[in-house]
Design a protein around this motif. Structure first.
Motif, PDB file in Angstrom:
ATOM      1  N   THR A  22      43.861 -10.635  71.796  1.00 26.21           N
ATOM      2  CA  THR A  22      42.594 -10.675  71.074  1.00 26.21           C
ATOM      3  C   THR A  22      41.997  -9.270  71.057  1.00 26.21           C
ATOM      4  OG1 THR A  22      42.170 -12.960  71.734  1.00 26.21           O
ATOM      5  CG2 THR A  22      40.284 -11.662  70.983  1.00 26.21           C
ATOM      6  N   MET A  23      41.697  -8.780  69.857  1.00 29.97           N
ATOM      7  CA  MET A  23      41.202  -7.413  69.731  1.00 29.97           C
ATOM      8  C   MET A  23      39.677  -7.383  69.829  1.00 29.97           C
ATOM      9  SD  MET A  23      44.122  -6.154  69.552  1.00 29.97           S
ATOM     10  CE  MET A  23      43.941  -4.412  69.210  1.00 29.97           C
ATOM     11  N   ARG A  24      39.195  -6.542  70.728  1.00 23.49           N
ATOM     12  CA  ARG A  24      37.751  -6.373  70.959  1.00 23.49           C
ATOM     13  C   ARG A  24      37.348  -4.954  70.583  1.00 23.49           C
ATOM     14  NH1 ARG A  24      35.578  -4.817  76.159  1.00 23.49           N
ATOM     15  NH2 ARG A  24      37.619  -5.410  77.027  1.00 23.49           N
ATOM     16  N   SER A  25      36.303  -4.825  69.748  1.00 24.22           N
ATOM     17  CA  SER A  25      35.914  -3.499  69.250  1.00 24.22           C
ATOM     18  C   SER A  25      35.557  -2.560  70.397  1.00 24.22           C
ATOM     19  CB  SER A  25      34.724  -3.615  68.298  1.00 24.22           C
ATOM     20  OG  SER A  25      34.325  -2.321  67.853  1.00 24.22           O
ATOM     21  N   ALA A  26      36.060  -1.318  70.287  1.00 21.99           N
ATOM     22  CA  ALA A  26      35.782  -0.299  71.302  1.00 21.99           C
ATOM     23  C   ALA A  26      35.157   0.939  70.680  1.00 21.99           C
ATOM     24  CB  ALA A  26      37.063   0.070  72.041  1.00 21.99           C
ATOM     25  N   GLY A  27      34.603   0.797  69.466  1.00 20.49           N
ATOM     26  CA  GLY A  27      33.894   1.911  68.853  1.00 20.49           C
ATOM     27  C   GLY A  27      34.653   2.553  67.707  1.00 20.49           C
ATOM     28  N   LEU A  28      34.003   3.551  67.099  1.00 19.44           N
ATOM     29  CA  LEU A  28      34.544   4.232  65.925  1.00 19.44           C
ATOM     30  C   LEU A  28      34.861   5.682  66.242  1.00 19.44           C
ATOM     31  CD1 LEU A  28      31.968   2.959  63.273  1.00 19.44           C
ATOM     32  CD2 LEU A  28      34.155   1.913  63.887  1.00 19.44           C
TER      33      LEU A  28
END
Length: 250
Positions: free
Chosen positions: A197-203
């Motif tokens: 499951t992919m969890r956002s870690a920023g841009l």
């Protein structure tokens, strides 16, 4: 323009006196130069305070006085002229007074608005500088952690990436060089891999090919990280195939 030249532009930037090209170059420089960011913020704040010091709020009765003066000045018709120079001078004086009052109102309003705008720009610059310093401190803490572990990988297009993980601090840092610019209107988004499951870690910054990014959020039990191309502003979930996948070092 050299880095030495950019260090000399803090005053001109604080006063908004730079051409767009130089202003954009200096703002990019600010993201990596704590000293210039702090100096620009302080100079902008000083300029804003000076503007606030000379600005004044018109008294509430001034508008009514202006409107009253307008109603008391007789309007000349095309077929009627003043009988003598004294009458003409009187009309001119009253007209000038009316326009002078209106000009004062406009100037006071504009000056006050400019001061507030400058103050807001100074606050924004100070916030950016504070955030840059905080991010730099957090990145340094991860890189210097006794339990820091690294893993490097070759990325698409000849880019190279390295992830540094500190389980003790529960944070990760991604260092990349040679990254191609994303398509227009797109941005690279980082993700934690939580058991698939992919969890956002920023841009990432789309304008920089080399950068060091502190992944947003804690590592927890993530086994790795990924990078996808997303619309500007990022996505809640990946909308494209990953351009890179890195397994965290153990």
């Amino acid at each position: 323009m050299t880095t030495a030249d950019l260090h000399l532009l803090t005053g001109a930037y604080a006063l908004h006196a730079l051409p767009d090209e130089e202003s954009n170059a200096f703002e990019r420089h600010l993201t990596g130069c704590e000293a210039c960011a702090q100096e620009a913020a302080e100079l902008s704040a000083t300029a804003a305070r000076l503007g606030l010091a000379v600005s004044s709020t018109p008294p509430t009765e001034l508008r009514a006085q202006v409107l009253h003066r307008i109603t008391t000045v007789r309007q000349e018709t095309s077929g009627r002229r003043p009988q003598n120079r004294t009458a003409l001078a009187g009309l001119r004086t009253r007209a000038l007074s009316r326009w002078a009052l209106a000009a004062c109102l406009a100037a006071a309003t504009a000056l006050g608005g400019t001061a507030v705008w400058q103050h807001q720009r100074a606050e924004d610059a100070r916030d950016r500088a504070r955030q840059a310093v905080q991010a730099s401190d957090e990145i340094a803490a991860v890189l210097a952690a006794p339990d820091a572990r690294t893993r490097a990988a070759a990325l698409a297009g000849g880019a190279t990436g390295t992830v540094v993980v500190s389980r003790g601090k529960d944070r990760a840092v991604f260092v990349v060089s040679g990254m191609a610019r994303p398509p227009g209107g797109k941005v690279y988004q980082l993700w934690f891999d939580d058991a698939g499951t992919m969890r956002s870690a920023g841009l990432m910054n789309p304008a920089r090919s080399a950068q060091t990014v502190l992944l947003r959020g804690t590592v927890d039990d993530s086994s790795g990280m990924g990078i996808t191309v997303e619309p500007a502003g990022g996505s809640d979930h990946p909308t494209s195939a990953p351009v890179a996948l890195l397994t965290f070092p153990t």
